[in-house]
Design a protein around this motif. Structure first.
Motif, short mmCIF file in Angstrom:
data_model
loop_
_atom_site.label_atom_id
_atom_site.label_comp_id
_atom_site.label_asym_id
_atom_site.label_seq_id
_atom_site.Cartn_x
_atom_site.Cartn_y
_atom_site.Cartn_z
N VAL A 123 40.99 33.14 25.44
CA VAL A 123 41.62 34.30 25.72
C VAL A 123 40.42 35.73 26.22
O VAL A 123 40.63 36.19 26.77
CB VAL A 123 42.55 34.89 24.09
CG1 VAL A 123 42.92 36.45 24.84
CG2 VAL A 123 43.59 34.19 23.93
N VAL A 124 39.29 35.79 25.36
CA VAL A 124 38.11 36.15 25.64
C VAL A 124 37.91 36.04 26.72
O VAL A 124 37.53 37.03 27.91
CB VAL A 124 37.04 36.18 24.74
CG1 VAL A 124 35.80 37.04 25.30
CG2 VAL A 124 37.31 36.48 23.32
N THR A 125 37.83 35.12 27.47
CA THR A 125 37.31 34.78 28.81
C THR A 125 38.16 35.45 29.59
O THR A 125 38.10 35.61 30.92
CB THR A 125 37.05 33.34 28.82
OG1 THR A 125 36.31 32.27 28.43
CG2 THR A 125 36.85 32.30 30.41
N GLY A 126 40.17 35.03 29.78
CA GLY A 126 41.12 35.60 30.31
C GLY A 126 40.19 36.96 30.36
O GLY A 126 40.17 37.30 31.99
N ILE A 127 39.98 37.49 29.17
CA ILE A 127 39.75 39.04 29.45
C ILE A 127 38.91 39.51 30.33
O ILE A 127 39.03 40.50 31.10
CB ILE A 127 39.64 39.62 28.47
CG1 ILE A 127 41.49 39.51 27.30
CG2 ILE A 127 39.81 41.58 28.42
CD1 ILE A 127 41.48 40.14 26.36
N LEU A 128 37.80 38.97 30.61
CA LEU A 128 36.29 39.52 30.74
C LEU A 128 36.91 38.44 32.40
O LEU A 128 36.44 40.10 33.31
CB LEU A 128 35.48 38.38 30.54
CG LEU A 128 34.27 38.43 30.72
CD1 LEU A 128 33.52 39.62 30.93
CD2 LEU A 128 33.03 37.11 30.53
N LEU A 129 37.72 37.22 32.91
CA LEU A 129 38.19 37.67 34.29
C LEU A 129 38.50 38.89 34.89
O LEU A 129 38.35 39.09 35.70
CB LEU A 129 38.33 36.12 34.37
CG LEU A 129 37.27 35.29 34.76
CD1 LEU A 129 38.48 33.79 33.98
CD2 LEU A 129 36.56 34.69 34.78
N PHE A 130 40.13 39.23 34.35
CA PHE A 130 40.50 39.89 34.72
C PHE A 130 39.34 41.36 34.87
O PHE A 130 39.64 42.55 36.12
CB PHE A 130 41.61 40.55 33.18
CG PHE A 130 42.53 40.98 34.26
CD1 PHE A 130 43.61 41.24 34.76
CD2 PHE A 130 42.66 42.43 33.82
CE1 PHE A 130 44.60 41.45 35.50
CE2 PHE A 130 43.43 43.34 34.15
CZ PHE A 130 44.43 43.07 35.10
N ILE A 131 38.73 41.88 34.30
CA ILE A 131 38.30 43.32 34.14
C ILE A 131 38.03 42.33 35.34
O ILE A 131 37.11 43.72 36.02
CB ILE A 131 37.34 43.55 32.96
CG1 ILE A 131 38.49 43.50 31.99
CG2 ILE A 131 36.16 44.41 32.86
CD1 ILE A 131 37.56 43.43 30.48
N SER A 132 36.69 41.47 35.35
CA SER A 132 35.78 42.10 36.64
C SER A 132 36.18 41.44 37.79
O SER A 132 35.55 41.60 38.92
CB SER A 132 34.30 40.20 36.51
OG SER A 132 35.18 39.08 36.69
N GLY A 133 36.95 41.10 38.27
CA GLY A 133 38.30 40.76 39.17
C GLY A 133 38.11 42.15 39.98
O GLY A 133 38.71 42.44 40.65
N ARG A 134 38.42 43.02 38.42
CA ARG A 134 39.05 44.87 39.30
C ARG A 134 37.88 45.53 39.54
O ARG A 134 37.45 46.80 39.66
CB ARG A 134 39.82 44.91 38.42
CG ARG A 134 41.46 44.39 38.07
CD ARG A 134 41.89 44.92 37.08
NE ARG A 134 43.35 44.88 37.31
CZ ARG A 134 44.22 45.53 37.66
NH1 ARG A 134 43.73 46.55 39.13
NH2 ARG A 134 45.22 44.88 38.18
N PHE A 135 36.46 44.82 38.47
CA PHE A 135 35.32 45.69 39.07
C PHE A 135 35.09 45.98 40.93
O PHE A 135 33.88 44.64 40.90
CB PHE A 135 34.22 44.80 37.93
CG PHE A 135 33.31 45.85 37.89
CD1 PHE A 135 32.54 46.58 36.71
CD2 PHE A 135 31.77 44.89 38.46
CE1 PHE A 135 31.29 47.81 37.33
CE2 PHE A 135 30.83 45.40 38.59
CZ PHE A 135 30.19 47.30 37.82
N THR A 136 34.55 46.49 40.99
CA THR A 136 33.89 47.07 42.37
C THR A 136 32.64 47.66 42.16
O THR A 136 32.97 49.28 41.57
CB THR A 136 34.35 47.58 43.23
OG1 THR A 136 36.06 46.37 43.42
CG2 THR A 136 34.73 47.45 44.71
N PRO A 137 31.46 47.24 42.02
CA PRO A 137 29.67 48.22 42.25
C PRO A 137 29.75 49.43 42.93
O PRO A 137 30.69 49.14 44.17
CB PRO A 137 29.15 47.61 41.95
CG PRO A 137 29.23 46.32 42.54
CD PRO A 137 31.07 45.91 42.11
#
Length: 267
Positions: A123-137
């Protein structure tokens, strides 16, 4: 362990090693359900070596470029164009060192980790991937440096915990530090090479355990499966990284992790 079980574990390893879903976590859960709760650690490492071969094939040109930079540095004939690659090499060394330190600290915890905790880590990995997928520097860089290497190496060290995806966490960390998506994926996979080799060397002492519980043909079948599936999944993941689609894996990891956690909690 028979051939069918070896092939199944090889398939899971090849699929999950590069797809950001945690190969070690899936191997542990699959092993639990098929009754192989005592899968030899060196067998696990041998499967990792098979997928490592896939990395070396896909990134063979990039690996050769970095080796040439090292060679020119040793003979004191570096080129001006070598500077970005020199930074990458320094970052790889720093990241590998941090991974070793964190991995050493967590080794006892990893050995005793329960299926319930592994499920929560999904679950932790999934949340991390979801956040990084929406992260745009706002601005990206084309090469890692020492500081980025230390950060990414620390995250990779935490990734030794089954259920925490090594590739997913390092790629996400790379993106959060501002690396370009293509470079983030490349750096993550290059970083897996020394990590897997180091793990293999450290676990050579378990060779007798492997010989006693896994036949040579079962080992070969598992490694071959892991290599072929790993090669295909690696190429697939590279495409997803470049398109910024890592967050899609959250829709698999979160419900699976929650379901497994409930199962092990009430069992």
């Amino acid at each position: 362990m028979n051939i069918a079980e070896s092939v199944l574990l090889g398939f899971v390893q090849g699929l999950a090693e590069f797809l950001p879903v945690s190969s070690s976590g899936h191997l542990a859960i699959i092993s639990y359900f098929i009754g192989q709760t005592e899968v030899p650690l060196l067998f696990d490492i041998m499967l990792h070596l098979a997928t490592l071969a896939a990395v070396c094939i896909v990134f063979r040109r990039r690996i050769w470029e970095l080796l040439c930079v090292v060679g020119r540095f040793i003979i004191r004939k570096p080129l001006e164009s070598d500077r970005p690659d020199q930074k990458t090499i320094i970052a790889l060394i720093a990241a590998t060192a941090m991974t070793g330190i964190i991995g050493f600290i967590l080794k006892d915890f990893v050995r005793e980790i329960s299926p319930f905790v592994i499920s929560c880590c999904f679950v932790v990995t999934g949340i991390l991937l979801f956040i990084s997928g929406r992260f745009t520097p706002k601005q990206t860089v084309e090469a890692p440096n020492l500081v980025r290497g230390l950060i990414i190496g620390t995250v990779q060290g935490i990734g030794v915990i089954p259920g925490i995806s090594r590739s997913g966490s390092t790629i996400s960390a790379s993106l959060f530090t501002g690396l370009d998506r293509r470079v983030a994926g490349e750096f993550s996979f290059l970083l897996s090479i020394p990590a897997i080799l180091a793990a293999f060397i450290l676990e050579l002492k378990d060779a007798d355990t492997l010989t006693g519980s896994v036949s040579a043909i079962s080992l070969i079948a598992g490694m071959l499966t892991a290599f072929i599936v790993g090669l295909l999944s690696l190429k697939f993941l590279i495409t997803l990284i470049n398109k910024g689609k890592l967050g899609y894996f959250a829709f698999y990891l979160v419900p699976v992790g929650i379901s497994l956690a409930i199962y092990f909690a009430v069992k």
